[in-house]
Design a protein around this motif. Structure first.
Motif: not given
Length: 123
Positions: A46-67
């Motif tokens: 769905c459009p939001g799939c990956g949002g939890t993983r994205m938030a986790y990656d942002l919290l840990h400073g990994d912008l490339a993984a969040a993208f």
């Protein structure tokens, strides 16, 4: 001050959720995190799939993984943050606030979500 309660509650929930997510890794199984019912039923994102993983990656400073997890959601975060800050500011001033999307804005948001869903599932 009643108008400030909803944005402050969202802030408190976001901080609590971030604290919980900090200690979980959604890239691993068995982490007691929510799942996407749409993906579980259809196998499609769905459009939001990956949002939890994205938030986790942002919290840990990994912008490339969040993208990689959800590019559209990441790109839209500054607009969402601006809208939240406006909501909070208006609430603290004692005024209620709703985003002024209108019909065209709503159509643009829904159209973008549908296009993103289609693109990410055929890519």
């Amino acid at each position: 001050m009643r108008a400030a309660v909803p944005p402050l509650a969202v802030l408190a929930g976001g901080l609590a959720g971030s604290a919980y997510l900090w200690s979980r890794n959604p890239h691993l199984t068995g982490q007691a995190l929510p799942f996407c019912p749409w993906r579980r039923i259809t196998g499609l994102q769905c459009p939001g799939c990956g949002g939890t993983r994205m938030a986790y990656d942002l919290l840990h400073g990994d912008l490339a993984a969040a993208f990689h997890d959800n590019a559209l959601l990441l790109i839209s975060l500054p607009l969402v943050a601006l809208m939240y800050v406006t909501w909070l500011r208006e609430g603290l001033a004692g005024r209620s606030w709703r985003p002024p999307l209108g019909r065209r804005g709503t159509a643009a948001v829904l159209g973008t979500a549908v296009a993103w869903t289609v693109l990410r599932n055929i890519w």
